[in-house]
Design a protein around this motif. Structure first.
Motif, PDB file in Angstrom:
ATOM      1  N   PRO A  21      -5.936   1.907  12.344  1.00 20.56           N
ATOM      2  CA  PRO A  21      -4.902   2.082  11.029  1.00 20.56           C
ATOM      3  C   PRO A  21      -4.790   3.629  11.199  1.00 20.56           C
ATOM      4  O   PRO A  21      -5.582   4.337  10.838  1.00 20.56           O
ATOM      5  N   SER A  22      -3.175   3.385  10.843  1.00 18.14           N
ATOM      6  CA  SER A  22      -3.054   5.128  10.899  1.00 18.14           C
ATOM      7  C   SER A  22      -1.242   5.023  10.081  1.00 18.14           C
ATOM      8  O   SER A  22      -0.914   5.971   9.015  1.00 18.14           O
ATOM      9  N   TYR A  23      -1.192   3.918   8.909  1.00 18.07           N
ATOM     10  CA  TYR A  23      -0.038   3.840   7.944  1.00 18.07           C
ATOM     11  C   TYR A  23      -0.169   2.728   6.876  1.00 18.07           C
ATOM     12  O   TYR A  23      -0.414   1.715   7.418  1.00 18.07           O
ATOM     13  N   PHE A  24       0.839   3.470   6.473  1.00 18.83           N
ATOM     14  CA  PHE A  24       0.717   1.907   5.143  1.00 18.83           C
ATOM     15  C   PHE A  24       2.538   2.333   4.593  1.00 18.83           C
ATOM     16  O   PHE A  24       3.247   2.773   4.773  1.00 18.83           O
ATOM     17  N   ILE A  25       2.618   0.647   4.284  1.00 17.07           N
ATOM     18  CA  ILE A  25       4.256   0.285   4.213  1.00 17.07           C
ATOM     19  C   ILE A  25       3.656  -0.387   2.558  1.00 17.07           C
ATOM     20  O   ILE A  25       3.392  -1.715   2.332  1.00 17.07           O
ATOM     21  N   ILE A  26       4.717  -0.246   1.760  1.00 15.35           N
ATOM     22  CA  ILE A  26       4.490  -0.606   0.227  1.00 15.35           C
ATOM     23  C   ILE A  26       6.378  -1.358  -0.137  1.00 15.35           C
ATOM     24  O   ILE A  26       6.470  -0.922   0.374  1.00 15.35           O
ATOM     25  N   PHE A  27       5.956  -3.260   0.186  1.00 13.35           N
ATOM     26  CA  PHE A  27       6.980  -3.828  -0.495  1.00 13.35           C
ATOM     27  C   PHE A  27       6.861  -4.003  -1.441  1.00 13.35           C
ATOM     28  O   PHE A  27       5.470  -5.076  -2.462  1.00 13.35           O
ATOM     29  N   ASN A  28       7.806  -4.830  -2.354  1.00  7.57           N
ATOM     30  CA  ASN A  28       8.630  -5.379  -3.942  1.00  7.57           C
ATOM     31  C   ASN A  28       8.615  -6.813  -3.024  1.00  7.57           C
ATOM     32  O   ASN A  28       8.756  -7.301  -1.618  1.00  7.57           O
ATOM     33  N   ASN A  29       8.592  -7.432  -4.528  1.00  7.09           N
ATOM     34  CA  ASN A  29       8.976  -8.926  -4.236  1.00  7.09           C
ATOM     35  C   ASN A  29       9.755  -9.036  -3.316  1.00  7.09           C
ATOM     36  O   ASN A  29       9.729 -10.192  -2.853  1.00  7.09           O
ATOM     37  N   ASN A  30      10.953  -8.081  -2.767  1.00  4.13           N
ATOM     38  CA  ASN A  30      12.134  -8.918  -2.115  1.00  4.13           C
ATOM     39  C   ASN A  30      11.187  -8.120  -0.917  1.00  4.13           C
ATOM     40  O   ASN A  30      12.502  -8.824  -0.306  1.00  4.13           O
ATOM     41  N   LEU A  31      10.922  -8.168  -0.377  1.00  4.55           N
ATOM     42  CA  LEU A  31       9.944  -7.508   0.715  1.00  4.55           C
ATOM     43  C   LEU A  31      10.830  -6.479   1.553  1.00  4.55           C
ATOM     44  O   LEU A  31      11.164  -6.423   2.370  1.00  4.55           O
ATOM     45  N   ASP A  32      11.731  -5.678   0.453  1.00  2.00           N
ATOM     46  CA  ASP A  32      12.594  -4.214   0.256  1.00  2.00           C
ATOM     47  C   ASP A  32      11.430  -2.835   0.037  1.00  2.00           C
ATOM     48  O   ASP A  32      10.293  -3.344  -0.334  1.00  2.00           O
ATOM     49  N   ILE A  33      11.156  -2.387   1.622  1.00  2.44           N
ATOM     50  CA  ILE A  33      10.302  -1.632   1.520  1.00  2.44           C
ATOM     51  C   ILE A  33      10.233   0.271   0.405  1.00  2.44           C
ATOM     52  O   ILE A  33      11.396   0.174   0.059  1.00  2.44           O
ATOM     53  N   VAL A  34       9.288  -0.104   0.141  1.00  2.00           N
ATOM     54  CA  VAL A  34       9.533   0.977  -1.741  1.00  2.00           C
ATOM     55  C   VAL A  34       9.335   2.657  -1.040  1.00  2.00           C
ATOM     56  O   VAL A  34       8.791   2.696   0.173  1.00  2.00           O
ATOM     57  N   SER A  35      10.685   3.960  -1.224  1.00  2.00           N
ATOM     58  CA  SER A  35      10.790   4.790  -0.692  1.00  2.00           C
ATOM     59  C   SER A  35      10.743   5.115  -1.306  1.00  2.00           C
ATOM     60  O   SER A  35      10.913   6.687  -1.131  1.00  2.00           O
ATOM     61  N   ASP A  36      10.251   5.155  -2.595  1.00  2.00           N
ATOM     62  CA  ASP A  36      10.487   6.860  -3.069  1.00  2.00           C
ATOM     63  C   ASP A  36       8.788   7.635  -3.262  1.00  2.00           C
ATOM     64  O   ASP A  36       7.518   7.442  -3.001  1.00  2.00           O
TER      65      ASP A  36
END
Length: 881
Positions: A181-196
């Protein structure tokens, strides 16, 4: 499967907010599924997490929410049923919903199946996870994993992230050629990557499962070649015999043959006892070395082995990762139910497999990780197959931990325990000999004996001391420097820190206080201090810190404990006293006005040989009177003050009692008296690494008794047995003073008449002493010569206070022969110099060569008999010969 974060939480109240967030999530899910729900209601003094009505049936429901990491036990499920009794579950007045982030244990499943007809429904683990995703229309696992692959990463886990901002899906990923495990990615309900970035960093800093991971915040991220995260398989081990920083590689491992054999035999097919093994010891004894050797031995047998360092494990995610590596699964386990299934599949291969964890004590401050390993141990006990769990941990850790968070009781109860002890004498000798054999410059036998005495079988200290001496040797410094001035543990640690200024030393201590940790964790702890990367680089290059994978730590806990807690290793401080009180008290009186000096300076000032001074200084250091600072010897101000106040004797008495040898002797004497012969045997037992002739042991015993008598600790009985002295503390303070009046036979030597000059062999002195003690007063022959010699030096009038032959020998040795006056003679004998020349300088008279030769032979005979010099033939060279 579930991660929680509320921006109002702290480390102390995170579990409270986790419960609140989970209950809100469940309430929302139930509302989507046709329920009206309120949370945290009380009835009959009992609190219920969820309460509501099924709109379709108008039936009342009561829910229990458990956001646990470990699987749910039957006891927890039974307690929930008990709470529902008063609400009328058996009368069908209420229906129970049990909702848990973790699955049921096998025994809990059995209990559930037996009671669900009463009106209980359980949704746990993966089933609840899927229900929530469907009810809240969150992206599915397949959708999330497909999205991760599209941006060129390898998906490992997916989570529902529950926050006070909203609900998200979170993926943990690795590089395509890795399962770490090296990274994490957060998605909203529309499967867009949270970029803040600010929000991502907030999550990373406050959700412990994410702290060791890097963020991905772009839909298409341009990847650059970089070092990605690794959980090292196996241990970082030494590459030669002298490396004391790292665990010994199997080819540099000595001793412990019986213990290694016991453990390898225990890890065998059809073992009927526990599959969990603990190897325990204090720091520096060799647990990691033992694990590295066992791992290699088991691999050679043909077993399957997974070995890693627990310091590299940052979260439960990492535990699942190493389990996946162990089971060689194509998909990592997502929860403990998956872990159990993968281990069961591995067990069916009918091959012995061993899951090994080093530095297990590092999990004690990380309850989630500790619980994860403990759960694996319990799973293996339930499987009861050919999979073993072997861990190594300290049993002397300084860190305290909250028993409400962690308890070792359960793990200990299911473990087969092995304790790793310090080296036995032969093991210590073997290690020293192996290191010496590999050295370009060989260490002398005298220095090797000193190392054995100093290190007392403590493996880390043996290696560290050998490294210290080899460093001196390679820099063309004499090995004698070590044993002439003595060695303290502080010296070895300070040598590690050479080249650092005070600011850097302080910074290193602060870093060590946070270890083990990766760079991101340290950066957060140091508030992104710009100096941190430079310091980390310097300390790693200087081998003060190690970097394995992404984890910084010290090479061993012995060094860390010294830096962080100013704690030296638990170590028996035992000294053999080799200098008589007379000589030391007289010497100390000459230097008490000096605050700082070198041996060379003092030799010129006092006109005493450097070798004699080195012996005196070493003894003073053992008595806490001097300390070393750089190239100087320092007499601390508090010691000078003690002397000025007339309390030196009390100080030395305390130092003697701090000697483990003396404190144990006092405990024995509190029960019974001992003989002189028993004292000699006690010395031999306590110093098994000291090689000495019988008369030398006698000498050591006499010197020890002299110190104990002069400080009023012991006395001799009428039958010459040694016993504790009965004396009050007030009397001790009054009697001791600075020990000026307490030394034996204080006398001046202004002429040869007061010097003991042997004119016969040692046997005649012993016989004369025996006859005198039995009342004889007239002598002839050699006995008469002995009587005259003893009378000339003032010994006859002292006979009433000399009770036995051993004390007689000690007084002759320490007060008359092993003294400054005779030092040049003994040095000449040991170093092949002119014995006759040294005798001529001592006597200062016009004597023929034959007379000097005759006198020299008598002196040498006594020196050999008393153990001052080696019992061998000597050449009596004339001056310049």
């Amino acid at each position: 499967m579930f991660l929680f974060y509320d921006n109002a939480q702290t480390d102390k109240n995170a579990s409270y907010y986790k419960g609140i967030l989970f209950e809100k999530l469940l309430a929302e899910m139930l509302k989507k599924n046709g329920y009206t729900v309120i949370i945290r209601q009380k009835h009959n003094s009992l609190e219920y997490d969820l309460e509501g009505i099924d709109k379709t049936t108008n039936h009342k429901i009561i829910g229990e929410a458990k956001a646990y990491q470990e699987s749910i036990s039957g006891q927890i499920l039974s307690a929930f049923l008990g709470k529902l009794v008063s609400q009328g579950i058996f009368e069908k007045k209420v229906h129970g919903l049990f909702l848990s982030t973790s699955p049921l244990t096998p025994e809990a499943k059995d209990f559930y199946n037996s009671v669900k007809q009463y009106g209980i429904t359980a949704y746990c683990g993966e089933e609840l996870f899927s229900m929530i995703i469907e009810a809240l229309s969150l992206p599915t696992r397949d959708q999330v994993f497909s999205k991760v692959k599209s941006i060129n990463y390898h998906p490992l886990f997916d989570y529902i992230l529950i926050t006070n901002y909203g609900y998200y899906k979170l993926a943990v990923a690795s590089e395509n050629d890795s399962m770490t495990p090296s990274y994490f990615i957060i998605f909203n309900n529309n499967l867009d990557i949270v970029s803040d970035k600010n929000v991502l960093e907030e999550y990373q800093q406050n959700i412990k499962e994410l702290r060791a991971l890097s963020t991905i915040y772009k839909q298409v991220e341009e990847k650059t070649k970089k070092e990605y995260r690794v959980i090292q398989q196996g241990l970082m081990i030494s590459k030669d015999w002298t490396d004391y920083r790292l665990p010994a590689a199997p080819q540099f491992f000595v001793g412990r043959k019986e213990l290694v054999s016991q453990i390898t035999k225990y890890i065998s097919p059809n073992q009927n006892e526990s599959r969990v093994i603990q190897i325990k010891s204090r720091s520096g004894v060799g647990k990691s070395s033992m694990l590295a050797l066992l791992s290699q031995d088991l691999l050679d047998i043909g077993y399957k082995v997974e070995l890693h360092d627990a310091r590299d494990i940052k979260s439960t995610i990492d535990v699942f990762s190493v389990i996946g590596r162990f089971t060689e699964a194509t998909i990592l386990p997502q929860n403990f139910s998956d872990v159990e299934e993968q281990l069961k599949l591995l067990e069916k291969q009918e091959k012995i497999c061993v899951f090994m964890v080093d530095q297990f004590e590092s999990t004690f401050l990380q309850p989630d990780i500790f619980t994860a390993y403990e759960t694996i141990a319990k799973i293996l006990c339930n499987i009861n197959g050919n999979i073993f769990f072997c861990l190594a941990r300290k049993n002397d850790q300084l860190t305290t931990y909250d028993d409400s968070m962690i308890s070792l009781n359960q793990l200990n109860s299911i473990s087969k325990n092995y304790e790793l002890r310090d080296f036995a004498k032969e093991e210590a000798k073997e290690l020293i000999d192996r290191i010496n054999d590999q050295s370009a410059k060989k260490i002398t036998r005298e220095v090797l004996a000193y190392i054995l005495e100093f290190a007392q079988g403590f493996p880390w200290l043996i290696k560290r001391t050998m490294s210290h001496i080899l460093k001196l040797t390679n820099s063309n410094l004499s090995q004698k420097q070590l044993i002439d001035t003595g060695l303290m543990l502080d010296d070895l640690f300070e040598e590690e820190l050479e080249g650092l200024d005070e600011l850097e030393k302080e910074y290193l201590s602060k870093i060590c206080n946070k270890l083990p940790a990766d760079f991101h964790q340290l950066q957060r702890n140091f508030d992104e201090d710009a100096l941190l990367p430079k310091m980390l680089d310097k300390f790693t290059q200087a081998r003060l810190l190690r970097l394995t994978g992404n984890t910084y730590d010290t090479y061993n806990d012995v060094f860390k404990e010294y830096l962080v807690y100013q704690k030296l290793p638990e170590f028996k401080h035992q000294h053999i006293y080799r200098q008589h009180p007379n000589a030391i008290i007289k010497f100390f009186g000459k230097i008490v006005s000096k605050s700082k000096f070198t041996i060379e300076q003092l030799s010129r000032t006092l006109n005493i040989s450097e070798k004699t001074l080195a012996n005196y200084i070493k003894e003073c250091r053992n008595l806490g009177l001097l300390k070393k600072e750089d190239d100087y010897w320092v007499l601390p101000k508090n010691i000078r003050d003690i002397y000025t106040q007339g309390h030196l004797g009390a100080h030395i008495r305390r130092q003697l009692l701090n000697n483990d040898l003396v404190s144990n002797l006092v405990k024995t004497l509190a029960v019974r008296q001992i003989s002189f012969e028993e004292l000699i045997n006690t010395l031999k037992v306590n110093f098994p690494y000291v090689e000495a002739a019988e008369n030398t042991w006698t000498l050591y015993a006499n010197v020890l008794i002299a110190w104990l008598e002069v400080t009023q600790i012991v006395e001799r009985s009428k039958t010459s047995e040694i016993k504790l002295k009965s004396i009050s503390l007030n009397e001790i303070t009054e009697l001791l003073g600075n020990l000026i009046n307490a030394t034996y036979g204080k006398r001046g030597r202004t002429s040869n008449r007061e010097l003991f000059l042997p004119s016969t062999s040692w046997g005649s002195y012993e016989k004369c002493f025996y006859l005198l003690k039995n009342g004889q007063t007239v002598f002839d022959g050699e006995n008469k010569k002995a009587y005259v010699d003893m009378k000339n030096c003032g010994l006859i009038e002292r006979l009433s206070n000399i009770l036995d032959t051993q004390k007689f020998k000690a007084i002759i040795t320490e007060e008359y022969l092993n003294t400054e006056e005779y030092r040049n003679i003994w040095d000449a004998a040991k170093n092949g110099g002119s014995i006759i020349g040294a005798v001529a300088n001592l006597i200062k008279g016009n004597m023929s060569a034959s007379t000097l030769n005759w006198r020299a032979k008598r002196i040498i005979n006594c020196g050999k008999a008393l153990g001052i010099i080696e019992n061998k033939r000597y050449t009596y060279k004339a001056p310049g010969g």
